[in-house]
Motif scaffolding. Sequence first.
Motif, PDB file in Angstrom:
ATOM      1  N   GLY A 178       0.820  -1.210   0.000  1.00  0.00           N
ATOM      2  CA  GLY A 178       0.000   0.000   0.000  1.00  0.00           C
ATOM      3  C   GLY A 178       0.853   1.258   0.000  1.00  0.00           C
ATOM      4  O   GLY A 178       0.601   2.205  -0.753  1.00  0.00           O
ATOM      5  N   LEU A 179       1.904   1.271   0.827  1.00  0.00           N
ATOM      6  CA  LEU A 179       2.775   2.448   0.897  1.00  0.00           C
ATOM      7  C   LEU A 179       3.496   2.661  -0.424  1.00  0.00           C
ATOM      8  O   LEU A 179       3.669   3.794  -0.882  1.00  0.00           O
ATOM      9  CB  LEU A 179       3.790   2.283   2.035  1.00  0.00           C
ATOM     10  N   VAL A 180       3.910   1.530  -1.060  1.00  0.00           N
ATOM     11  CA  VAL A 180       4.592   1.626  -2.353  1.00  0.00           C
ATOM     12  C   VAL A 180       3.675   2.288  -3.372  1.00  0.00           C
ATOM     13  O   VAL A 180       4.095   3.172  -4.131  1.00  0.00           O
ATOM     14  CB  VAL A 180       5.020   0.221  -2.835  1.00  0.00           C
ATOM     15  N   PHE A 183       3.339   5.933  -2.766  1.00  0.00           N
ATOM     16  CA  PHE A 183       4.532   6.624  -3.280  1.00  0.00           C
ATOM     17  C   PHE A 183       4.497   6.714  -4.802  1.00  0.00           C
ATOM     18  O   PHE A 183       4.737   7.776  -5.383  1.00  0.00           O
ATOM     19  CB  PHE A 183       5.793   5.884  -2.818  1.00  0.00           C
ATOM     20  N   GLY A 184       4.167   5.608  -5.462  1.00  0.00           N
ATOM     21  CA  GLY A 184       4.204   5.578  -6.920  1.00  0.00           C
ATOM     22  C   GLY A 184       3.212   6.538  -7.545  1.00  0.00           C
ATOM     23  O   GLY A 184       3.506   7.203  -8.540  1.00  0.00           O
ATOM     24  N   VAL A 185       2.034   6.636  -6.943  1.00  0.00           N
ATOM     25  CA  VAL A 185       0.993   7.473  -7.546  1.00  0.00           C
ATOM     26  C   VAL A 185       1.225   8.944  -7.236  1.00  0.00           C
ATOM     27  O   VAL A 185       1.083   9.806  -8.103  1.00  0.00           O
ATOM     28  CB  VAL A 185      -0.402   7.026  -7.043  1.00  0.00           C
ATOM     29  N   SER A 205      -5.919   9.561 -10.778  1.00  0.00           N
ATOM     30  CA  SER A 205      -5.311   8.411 -10.108  1.00  0.00           C
ATOM     31  C   SER A 205      -6.104   7.997  -8.873  1.00  0.00           C
ATOM     32  O   SER A 205      -5.611   7.232  -8.042  1.00  0.00           O
ATOM     33  CB  SER A 205      -3.867   8.727  -9.732  1.00  0.00           C
ATOM     34  N   ARG A 206      -7.328   8.479  -8.733  1.00  0.00           N
ATOM     35  CA  ARG A 206      -8.139   8.165  -7.561  1.00  0.00           C
ATOM     36  C   ARG A 206      -8.273   6.659  -7.287  1.00  0.00           C
ATOM     37  O   ARG A 206      -8.092   6.227  -6.144  1.00  0.00           O
ATOM     38  CB  ARG A 206      -9.524   8.796  -7.722  1.00  0.00           C
ATOM     39  N   PRO A 207      -8.546   5.816  -8.327  1.00  0.00           N
ATOM     40  CA  PRO A 207      -8.649   4.370  -8.027  1.00  0.00           C
ATOM     41  C   PRO A 207      -7.377   3.807  -7.417  1.00  0.00           C
ATOM     42  O   PRO A 207      -7.433   3.040  -6.435  1.00  0.00           O
ATOM     43  CB  PRO A 207      -8.923   3.741  -9.397  1.00  0.00           C
ATOM     44  N   ALA A 208      -6.214   4.215  -7.954  1.00  0.00           N
ATOM     45  CA  ALA A 208      -4.952   3.695  -7.424  1.00  0.00           C
ATOM     46  C   ALA A 208      -4.739   4.159  -5.991  1.00  0.00           C
ATOM     47  O   ALA A 208      -4.270   3.400  -5.130  1.00  0.00           O
ATOM     48  CB  ALA A 208      -3.791   4.142  -8.302  1.00  0.00           C
ATOM     49  N   ILE A 209      -5.102   5.423  -5.699  1.00  0.00           N
ATOM     50  CA  ILE A 209      -4.958   5.945  -4.330  1.00  0.00           C
ATOM     51  C   ILE A 209      -5.841   5.156  -3.372  1.00  0.00           C
ATOM     52  O   ILE A 209      -5.442   4.798  -2.258  1.00  0.00           O
ATOM     53  CB  ILE A 209      -5.362   7.428  -4.285  1.00  0.00           C
ATOM     54  N   LEU A 211      -6.882   2.120  -3.734  1.00  0.00           N
ATOM     55  CA  LEU A 211      -6.287   0.794  -3.560  1.00  0.00           C
ATOM     56  C   LEU A 211      -5.189   0.862  -2.497  1.00  0.00           C
ATOM     57  O   LEU A 211      -5.142   0.031  -1.572  1.00  0.00           O
ATOM     58  CB  LEU A 211      -5.713   0.293  -4.887  1.00  0.00           C
ATOM     59  N   ALA A 212      -4.325   1.876  -2.616  1.00  0.00           N
ATOM     60  CA  ALA A 212      -3.239   2.036  -1.648  1.00  0.00           C
ATOM     61  C   ALA A 212      -3.807   2.197  -0.243  1.00  0.00           C
ATOM     62  O   ALA A 212      -3.340   1.566   0.710  1.00  0.00           O
ATOM     63  CB  ALA A 212      -2.386   3.250  -2.013  1.00  0.00           C
ATOM     64  N   LEU A 213      -4.826   3.025  -0.131  1.00  0.00           N
ATOM     65  CA  LEU A 213      -5.447   3.284   1.170  1.00  0.00           C
ATOM     66  C   LEU A 213      -6.015   1.999   1.773  1.00  0.00           C
ATOM     67  O   LEU A 213      -5.840   1.702   2.962  1.00  0.00           O
ATOM     68  CB  LEU A 213      -6.556   4.320   0.984  1.00  0.00           C
ATOM     69  N   LEU A 214      -6.671   1.203   0.915  1.00  0.00           N
ATOM     70  CA  LEU A 214      -7.270  -0.045   1.376  1.00  0.00           C
ATOM     71  C   LEU A 214      -6.183  -0.998   1.895  1.00  0.00           C
ATOM     72  O   LEU A 214      -6.333  -1.621   2.954  1.00  0.00           O
ATOM     73  CB  LEU A 214      -8.042  -0.690   0.223  1.00  0.00           C
ATOM     74  N   LEU A 215      -5.075  -1.095   1.128  1.00  0.00           N
ATOM     75  CA  LEU A 215      -3.974  -1.974   1.543  1.00  0.00           C
ATOM     76  C   LEU A 215      -3.373  -1.484   2.870  1.00  0.00           C
ATOM     77  O   LEU A 215      -3.045  -2.286   3.752  1.00  0.00           O
ATOM     78  CB  LEU A 215      -2.903  -2.024   0.461  1.00  0.00           C
ATOM     79  N   ILE A 216      -3.257  -0.167   3.010  1.00  0.00           N
ATOM     80  CA  ILE A 216      -2.667   0.387   4.235  1.00  0.00           C
ATOM     81  C   ILE A 216      -3.568   0.094   5.431  1.00  0.00           C
ATOM     82  O   ILE A 216      -3.098  -0.325   6.501  1.00  0.00           O
ATOM     83  CB  ILE A 216      -2.442   1.906   4.078  1.00  0.00           C
TER      84      ILE A 216
END
Lengths: 486, 101
Positions: A178-180, A183-185, A205-209, A211-216
């Motif tokens: 999630g943190l990666v 960072f990437g987005v 990039s909202r969907p990717a953000i 996703l990151a939030l969900l993983l975090i």
Amino acid sequence: MQVKFPDVNLLALWPVIALVVTALVLLVVVVVRPRLEGAFYALLTLAGLAVALVLTLIQAGSTPISTFAGTWRTDDFAVFFTLVILAASILAVFLSEDWLRLHNVGQPEFYTVLLCGTVGMITSVSATDVMTLFLGIELMSVPTYLLTGFAKHERTSNEGAMKYFLLGAFSSAILLYGLVWAFGVTGSTNMDAIARFVANGGGESRPAILLALLLIITGLGFKVAAVPFHMWTPDAYQGAPTVVTAFMSVAGKAAAFGALVRLLTQAFPGLSGDWGPVLVVLSVITMLLGNIVAIVQNDVKRMLAYSAIGHTGFMLVGLSTWSPSNRFGAASVLFYAFMYVFMNMGAFGILAWLENHGGGTTLDHLDGLWSKAPAAATSLAVFLLGLMGFPLTAGLWTKVFVFQATAQAGYTWLGVLMLLISAVAAVFYLRVVVRMFMFEPKLAIASPSQPLMVIGLAVALIGTVGLFVLFTPVLEFAERAVGIGA
Amino acid sequence: MTPPLEWYLIFSAALFTIGLVGVLVRRHVLIIFMSVELMLNACNVALVAFGRHLDTLTGQNFVVFVITVAAAEAAVGLGIILSLAHHKDTVDVGEMDILKQ
């Protein structure tokens, strides 16, 4: 690409330096004098922790220091959680010395690992960069795996450590992914830069953000023991030596909550409309499962493990009400974490004391404790009433302020649900009290002298009762730490 | 011509998924541990790809930390596995059943 040496301001790091130096001194002492009599190692560790505590208190209220190229910030938020973590570590040393001595377990090694874990916890609440945050979380987790397995001749301890390690490493990997992506987005690992990027919802990039939030949230959900990421908790808490359970259920949880609050409110404040509802769902199922499964437990240690899951649910309720315009929810989490130290360390401390006396931790062992050890029975009753949220203990205010947060944010139904579940939780807390005071004693207990443990329990008791009266400074500090009135 | 960023990300996501599924379905402690390592390395691939794409050293910087953390985790994890294997001659998580309600 220009690389320049980052600015370093060691003023921000004095407490951590004190802890690391103490840990290194212990490592040297163990080589020179491997088996010193008495409580020498414990007193040395306590001295280091006390120095760190004083240095942190000096930092409280001074201007925030941001250092290491913006990856570390010692502000009121970090200081608040550092105080919580140090208080838990100090109590853990007081409570563990007797267990270590009675079981002939390597004391200096234990304290070294404990101090390393404390440093990791402080790092994860002081980090303002996701890289530092990940390092802090790992520096907290790896020593905790070791502490869980410290009773290496007991299979329960081994098994608890194994399960904790596998799921802990698994959750760290999810958090990292999630943190990666964050960072990437967003193009930066700095939380303020991430916040600027997501301020308007993230755009394309909202969907990717998300996703990151969900993983975090999943990764840190494991660390704070939120349902459905809680499966390691009962086994690790039951298998670990009781003093370690006390330490990780309080300090580890505080640090993971610190990291979660910091990430969500500082890196993703613009998405509070997205993560808020997710946390509401998590908090409801966590409260329900933790408190209901606790009712059917026969082992009080395992019961308290489920109760710890339930408390995670209560804290998540507070956090879920946070929004940039209404920050009181985060303050209620900080306040909760502070009060929780004394109540929970105390409750596990009494169980550890019983085990040291040759007793166990099942309900049968607690039968009639009042007639054999009135002080221990009374203390445990106070701690359990505190965890229940009973008046005259600090536990009452934890529930009151979480409820106030829900009312302010328009989530009153959630607050009411929380109070109802607290009432259900009273069933299993009061059952222990009833069995201690009204049943006939079944088992005899030996009584080895345990001076340090008695001091630790007294501190926890004074904290639980005293903070019922003196809660205002803590609440004001918590509010300042989350930026209310700043 | 270097491959586009998406290829690396798809590769990383595939590695991560394999690791994730491995942790969830396999019963052997060492295989589960290996799957976790696979997940960490999936993160490393994504980090390097993102870092290169964004033209910043932060990605590679992060990778160094991740590798260090993975090494520390391996040391502690294998220690725990060894200590458990001393007691019970198994590395199957299905047979670790003393602790349950």
